[in-house]
Design a protein around this motif. Structure first.
Motif, PDB file in Angstrom:
ATOM      1  N   ASN A 293       4.767 -19.241 -31.966  1.00 15.97           N
ATOM      2  CA  ASN A 293       3.940 -18.221 -31.179  1.00 15.97           C
ATOM      3  C   ASN A 293       3.787 -16.822 -31.869  1.00 15.97           C
ATOM      4  OD1 ASN A 293       2.185 -18.440 -28.998  1.00 15.97           O
ATOM      5  ND2 ASN A 293       3.536 -16.886 -27.988  1.00 15.97           N
ATOM      6  N   ALA A 294       4.258 -16.746 -33.185  1.00 14.13           N
ATOM      7  CA  ALA A 294       3.872 -15.473 -33.842  1.00 14.13           C
ATOM      8  C   ALA A 294       2.289 -15.350 -34.190  1.00 14.13           C
ATOM      9  CB  ALA A 294       4.600 -15.361 -35.048  1.00 14.13           C
ATOM     10  N   GLU A 295       1.678 -14.259 -34.140  1.00 11.82           N
ATOM     11  CA  GLU A 295       0.375 -13.983 -34.465  1.00 11.82           C
ATOM     12  C   GLU A 295       0.075 -14.122 -35.901  1.00 11.82           C
ATOM     13  OE1 GLU A 295      -1.514 -10.493 -33.184  1.00 11.82           O
ATOM     14  OE2 GLU A 295      -0.582 -10.416 -31.043  1.00 11.82           O
ATOM     15  N   LEU A 296       1.263 -13.960 -36.726  1.00 18.62           N
ATOM     16  CA  LEU A 296       1.324 -14.022 -38.306  1.00 18.62           C
ATOM     17  C   LEU A 296       2.647 -14.312 -38.606  1.00 18.62           C
ATOM     18  CD1 LEU A 296      -0.933 -13.636 -40.812  1.00 18.62           C
ATOM     19  CD2 LEU A 296       0.459 -11.512 -41.212  1.00 18.62           C
ATOM     20  N   VAL A 297       2.760 -15.932 -39.150  1.00 21.26           N
ATOM     21  CA  VAL A 297       3.999 -16.091 -39.726  1.00 21.26           C
ATOM     22  C   VAL A 297       4.181 -15.472 -41.308  1.00 21.26           C
ATOM     23  CG1 VAL A 297       5.257 -18.113 -40.424  1.00 21.26           C
ATOM     24  CG2 VAL A 297       4.035 -18.067 -38.177  1.00 21.26           C
ATOM     25  N   THR A 298       5.198 -14.818 -41.490  1.00 25.18           N
ATOM     26  CA  THR A 298       5.558 -14.443 -42.730  1.00 25.18           C
ATOM     27  C   THR A 298       6.416 -15.258 -43.635  1.00 25.18           C
ATOM     28  OG1 THR A 298       7.255 -12.848 -42.406  1.00 25.18           O
ATOM     29  CG2 THR A 298       4.954 -12.111 -42.038  1.00 25.18           C
ATOM     30  N   ILE A 299       6.819 -15.034 -44.855  1.00 22.49           N
ATOM     31  CA  ILE A 299       7.410 -15.613 -45.503  1.00 22.49           C
ATOM     32  C   ILE A 299       9.132 -15.802 -45.043  1.00 22.49           C
ATOM     33  CG2 ILE A 299       8.575 -14.077 -47.418  1.00 22.49           C
ATOM     34  CD1 ILE A 299       8.051 -16.527 -49.335  1.00 22.49           C
ATOM     35  N   GLU A 300       9.421 -14.395 -44.157  1.00 25.52           N
ATOM     36  CA  GLU A 300      10.635 -14.181 -43.656  1.00 25.52           C
ATOM     37  C   GLU A 300      10.979 -15.235 -42.548  1.00 25.52           C
ATOM     38  OE1 GLU A 300      10.448 -10.315 -42.345  1.00 25.52           O
ATOM     39  OE2 GLU A 300      11.137  -9.349 -44.397  1.00 25.52           O
ATOM     40  N   SER A 301       9.931 -15.982 -41.992  1.00 30.49           N
ATOM     41  CA  SER A 301      10.100 -16.787 -40.762  1.00 30.49           C
ATOM     42  C   SER A 301      10.429 -18.268 -41.125  1.00 30.49           C
ATOM     43  CB  SER A 301       8.954 -17.070 -39.791  1.00 30.49           C
ATOM     44  OG  SER A 301       8.335 -15.429 -39.523  1.00 30.49           O
ATOM     45  N   ILE A 302      10.727 -18.488 -42.623  1.00 29.90           N
ATOM     46  CA  ILE A 302      11.011 -19.715 -43.110  1.00 29.90           C
ATOM     47  C   ILE A 302      12.424 -20.123 -42.376  1.00 29.90           C
ATOM     48  CG2 ILE A 302      12.038 -18.964 -45.094  1.00 29.90           C
ATOM     49  CD1 ILE A 302      10.729 -21.662 -46.362  1.00 29.90           C
ATOM     50  N   SER A 303      12.560 -21.476 -41.937  1.00 26.98           N
ATOM     51  CA  SER A 303      13.695 -21.834 -41.306  1.00 26.98           C
ATOM     52  C   SER A 303      14.682 -22.367 -42.450  1.00 26.98           C
ATOM     53  CB  SER A 303      13.249 -23.402 -40.588  1.00 26.98           C
ATOM     54  OG  SER A 303      14.512 -23.810 -40.111  1.00 26.98           O
ATOM     55  N   GLU A 304      16.286 -22.042 -41.958  1.00 26.33           N
ATOM     56  CA  GLU A 304      17.253 -22.401 -42.702  1.00 26.33           C
ATOM     57  C   GLU A 304      17.409 -21.925 -44.002  1.00 26.33           C
ATOM     58  OE1 GLU A 304      19.783 -23.734 -41.351  1.00 26.33           O
ATOM     59  OE2 GLU A 304      19.068 -24.237 -39.447  1.00 26.33           O
ATOM     60  N   ALA A 305      16.503 -22.210 -45.024  1.00 24.12           N
ATOM     61  CA  ALA A 305      16.646 -21.803 -46.617  1.00 24.12           C
ATOM     62  C   ALA A 305      15.522 -21.055 -47.198  1.00 24.12           C
ATOM     63  CB  ALA A 305      16.907 -23.267 -47.252  1.00 24.12           C
ATOM     64  N   PHE A 306      15.980 -19.630 -47.145  1.00 23.26           N
ATOM     65  CA  PHE A 306      14.958 -18.865 -48.108  1.00 23.26           C
ATOM     66  C   PHE A 306      14.867 -19.238 -49.338  1.00 23.26           C
ATOM     67  CE2 PHE A 306      13.450 -14.860 -49.772  1.00 23.26           C
ATOM     68  CZ  PHE A 306      12.530 -14.533 -48.916  1.00 23.26           C
ATOM     69  N   SER A 307      15.445 -19.884 -49.903  1.00 18.73           N
ATOM     70  CA  SER A 307      15.648 -20.150 -51.309  1.00 18.73           C
ATOM     71  C   SER A 307      14.662 -21.287 -51.669  1.00 18.73           C
ATOM     72  CB  SER A 307      16.921 -21.003 -51.783  1.00 18.73           C
ATOM     73  OG  SER A 307      17.554 -21.791 -50.918  1.00 18.73           O
ATOM     74  N   LYS A 308      13.974 -22.016 -50.509  1.00 15.99           N
ATOM     75  CA  LYS A 308      12.865 -22.673 -50.727  1.00 15.99           C
ATOM     76  C   LYS A 308      11.735 -21.996 -51.358  1.00 15.99           C
ATOM     77  CE  LYS A 308      13.705 -25.005 -46.292  1.00 15.99           C
ATOM     78  NZ  LYS A 308      12.927 -25.178 -44.824  1.00 15.99           N
ATOM     79  N   CYS A 309      11.623 -20.863 -51.134  1.00 14.23           N
ATOM     80  CA  CYS A 309      10.565 -19.961 -51.574  1.00 14.23           C
ATOM     81  C   CYS A 309      10.585 -19.809 -53.176  1.00 14.23           C
ATOM     82  CB  CYS A 309      10.523 -18.688 -50.799  1.00 14.23           C
ATOM     83  SG  CYS A 309      10.401 -18.869 -49.078  1.00 14.23           S
ATOM     84  N   PHE A 310      11.782 -19.776 -53.620  1.00 16.60           N
ATOM     85  CA  PHE A 310      12.074 -19.630 -55.226  1.00 16.60           C
ATOM     86  C   PHE A 310      11.739 -20.931 -55.898  1.00 16.60           C
ATOM     87  CE2 PHE A 310      15.779 -17.015 -53.526  1.00 16.60           C
ATOM     88  CZ  PHE A 310      15.149 -15.941 -53.481  1.00 16.60           C
ATOM     89  N   VAL A 311      11.578 -22.080 -55.179  1.00 13.29           N
ATOM     90  CA  VAL A 311      11.337 -23.317 -55.912  1.00 13.29           C
ATOM     91  C   VAL A 311       9.988 -23.535 -55.848  1.00 13.29           C
ATOM     92  CG1 VAL A 311      11.864 -25.722 -56.056  1.00 13.29           C
ATOM     93  CG2 VAL A 311      13.624 -24.192 -55.104  1.00 13.29           C
ATOM     94  N   ALA A 312       9.189 -23.324 -54.664  1.00 15.49           N
ATOM     95  CA  ALA A 312       7.777 -23.491 -54.622  1.00 15.49           C
ATOM     96  C   ALA A 312       6.724 -22.720 -55.391  1.00 15.49           C
ATOM     97  CB  ALA A 312       7.106 -23.327 -53.254  1.00 15.49           C
ATOM     98  N   ASP A 313       5.721 -23.298 -55.725  1.00 22.14           N
ATOM     99  CA  ASP A 313       4.599 -22.752 -56.601  1.00 22.14           C
ATOM    100  C   ASP A 313       3.851 -22.123 -55.773  1.00 22.14           C
ATOM    101  OD1 ASP A 313       5.222 -23.565 -59.643  1.00 22.14           O
ATOM    102  OD2 ASP A 313       5.395 -25.696 -58.398  1.00 22.14           O
ATOM    103  N   LEU A 314       3.393 -22.590 -54.471  1.00 22.32           N
ATOM    104  CA  LEU A 314       2.602 -21.784 -53.454  1.00 22.32           C
ATOM    105  C   LEU A 314       3.362 -22.157 -52.136  1.00 22.32           C
ATOM    106  CD1 LEU A 314      -0.855 -21.067 -53.496  1.00 22.32           C
ATOM    107  CD2 LEU A 314      -0.396 -22.653 -51.606  1.00 22.32           C
ATOM    108  N   ILE A 315       3.062 -21.010 -51.534  1.00 18.83           N
ATOM    109  CA  ILE A 315       3.395 -21.132 -49.980  1.00 18.83           C
ATOM    110  C   ILE A 315       2.450 -20.646 -49.268  1.00 18.83           C
ATOM    111  CG2 ILE A 315       5.343 -20.540 -48.452  1.00 18.83           C
ATOM    112  CD1 ILE A 315       7.167 -20.640 -50.272  1.00 18.83           C
ATOM    113  N   PHE A 316       1.909 -21.113 -48.420  1.00 24.44           N
ATOM    114  CA  PHE A 316       1.145 -20.475 -47.237  1.00 24.44           C
ATOM    115  C   PHE A 316       1.556 -20.961 -45.646  1.00 24.44           C
ATOM    116  CE2 PHE A 316      -1.235 -24.425 -47.556  1.00 24.44           C
ATOM    117  CZ  PHE A 316      -1.657 -24.873 -46.246  1.00 24.44           C
ATOM    118  N   THR A 317       1.532 -19.863 -44.885  1.00 23.98           N
ATOM    119  CA  THR A 317       1.781 -20.280 -43.518  1.00 23.98           C
ATOM    120  C   THR A 317       0.665 -20.431 -42.435  1.00 23.98           C
ATOM    121  OG1 THR A 317       1.894 -17.859 -43.018  1.00 23.98           O
ATOM    122  CG2 THR A 317       3.964 -18.623 -44.098  1.00 23.98           C
TER     123      THR A 317
END
Length: 458
Positions: A355-379
């Protein structure tokens, strides 16, 4: 081996020999390895003998591996005009290589050819050793056999700065697959490319799975082969979503307009395969094995979709969920690279993203390290108000191909899987007409990030 016995690749067939010649051209490391034991006379045709000889002669003279584009010049200038027939046959083969650079059964061909050549070298050494036995030259025999055994061993030391000089000037195509959203494609240089991993993040019930269907439908319209793995819905339920997305028929009316839908989808040039697995019943190895079976059936994926990665089991559990998820995402990117196509998946936000107005990368569930692997992330952000008005927001949190930090208002109607990025010239909010919705979203993001930093200090 009898002196009169003919030694060549004839038992493997012509297709095997042509593919081997391709591999020698395209794979410098393998060319170096097999070149230690290869006799070009093992090839049955003069054309293939001449083709492979050009490669090794050029390597010996210039210490670099020739490229495909360079081979045309070598054929014209290095093969004597007196041998017109051989020259013409080599040209014809080169045209076929240009047209089809793929090698089916690559590892099999490499292994069999190398094994054949190494055995021939060893046989030659043994025959020579028989003559040396009469002279009792044991050291020479030992040296001869050992040298034969050393030949053809793997010598892949990595990218050689000089020997692989030409390779870094070759144009490497990403072969991006469009997302179906013009604005997203613009900042991604055409879409997600070969061997790349894209992740869409959203809260529970936000419509993450619909995003994958939209991406798949966009690829189908481009004539692509799409493999869609579902670990939540049934395969037929996913197929109905594609029906709705491709035809515009609301999901609730799909069964009513059966004939109309069939008439529309038979005109779609792409191919869709939906594979259903029970939740947490598979690992990334299961997916890879399934893709291998498709490859053996000559079905090459142009796009892989997984709904969704968080529901895949790790091959080996590390005790903590965050570590397990990290390895899963690493494996998925590896699959994209092995099968040389883009791979999209979706992921869940944590509680702060719901229910957030803007989901940022900090809101990723469980493993923030997913962000390091992905080439593109959008919320995807959708409040309760957004859902009732078919609204929402995309936020590009990470982009290896260009700028990130962009926020886009979206129109999202899950009743017929319609998702569009709203044009910038459309003023979504009526309270502040001087500002576009995109500007407001950027300001909101800055506020959220600043608030997070202040919270950390406290």
């Amino acid at each position: 081996m009898r002196p009169s016995e003919k030694v060549d690749f004839s038992k493997f067939g012509n297709s095997f020999q042509e593919n081997l010649a391709k591999l020698i051209l395209f794979d410098r490391t393998y060319a170096d390895q097999v070149g230690e034991v290869l006799d070009i006379n093992y090839f049955e045709t003069k054309a293939l003998q001449a083709f492979v000889k050009l490669i090794y002669d050029y390597k010996e003279k210039y210490s670099v591996h020739p490229t495909l584009s360079l081979m045309a010049s070598l054929v014209n200038n290095e093969i004597s005009d007196e041998d017109k027939l051989a020259k013409e046959e080599v040209r014809k083969f080169l045209v076929r290589v240009h047209t089809d650079q793929e090698v089916s059964g690559e590892q099999y061909i490499k292994d069999r050819a190398l094994d054949f050549c190494k055995k021939q070298r060893l046989k030659d050494a043994i025959i020579k050793s028989a003559a040396l036995l009469e002279k009792s030259s044991f050291d020479e025999i030992s040296h001869l056999i050992n040298e034969a055994l050393k030949l053809g061993q793997s010598n892949d030391f990595g990218y050689d700065y000089v020997k692989d000089f030409e390779k870094r000037f070759e144009l490497k195509a990403r072969d991006p697959v469009s997302t179906g959203w013009t604005k997203m494609d613009e900042i991604m240089q055409g879409g997600l490319g070969s061997g790349e991993l894209g992740v869409a993040i959203g809260g529970t019930g936000s419509g993450k799975s619909h995003i994958l269907v939209h991406l798949g439908a966009a690829a189908l319209k481009q004539g692509k082969t799409v493999i869609h793995y579902t670990l939540e819905l049934s395969d037929t339920a996913v197929a109905r979503r594609y029906d709705s997305c491709l035809t515009g028929v609301p999901l609730g009316d799909v069964t009513v307009f059966k004939e109309h839908i069939l008439e529309k989808i038979v005109g779609v040039s792409g191919r869709l395969l939906v594979k259903e697995y029970a939740t947490r019943s598979i690992t990334t190895k299961t997916i890879q094995n399934h893709l291998e079976k498709l490859k053996n059936a000559e079905i090459k994926p142009d796009l892989i979709l997984i709904d969704y990665a968080d529901l895949v089991r790790p091959i080996k559990s590390y005790g903590e969920k965050r570590h397990d998820l990290e390895t899963i995402y690493e494996d998925l990117r590896g699959i994209a690279q092995i099968f040389e196509c883009p791979l999209w998946t979706v992921s869940q936000t944590n509680r702060s993203g719901y229910n957030a107005e803007l989901v940022t990368i900090e809101s990723i569930s469980e493993a923030f390290s997913k962000c390091f692997v992905a080439d593109l992330i959008f919320t995807l952000s959708r409040t309760l108000t957004d859902k009732s008005s078919n609204g929402g927001r995309f936020f590009v949190a990470k982009n290896r191909f260009g700028p990130d930090g962009f926020a886009y208002p979206v129109y999202m109607d899950t009743s017929n899987v319609k998702i569009n990025i709203v044009s910038q010239d459309v003023n979504v909010t009526t309270q502040t007409p001087a500002k576009t919705q995109e500007q407001l979203l950027k300001e909101k993001y800055k506020e959220l990030m600043q608030g997070g930093k202040n919270g950390t200090r406290n």
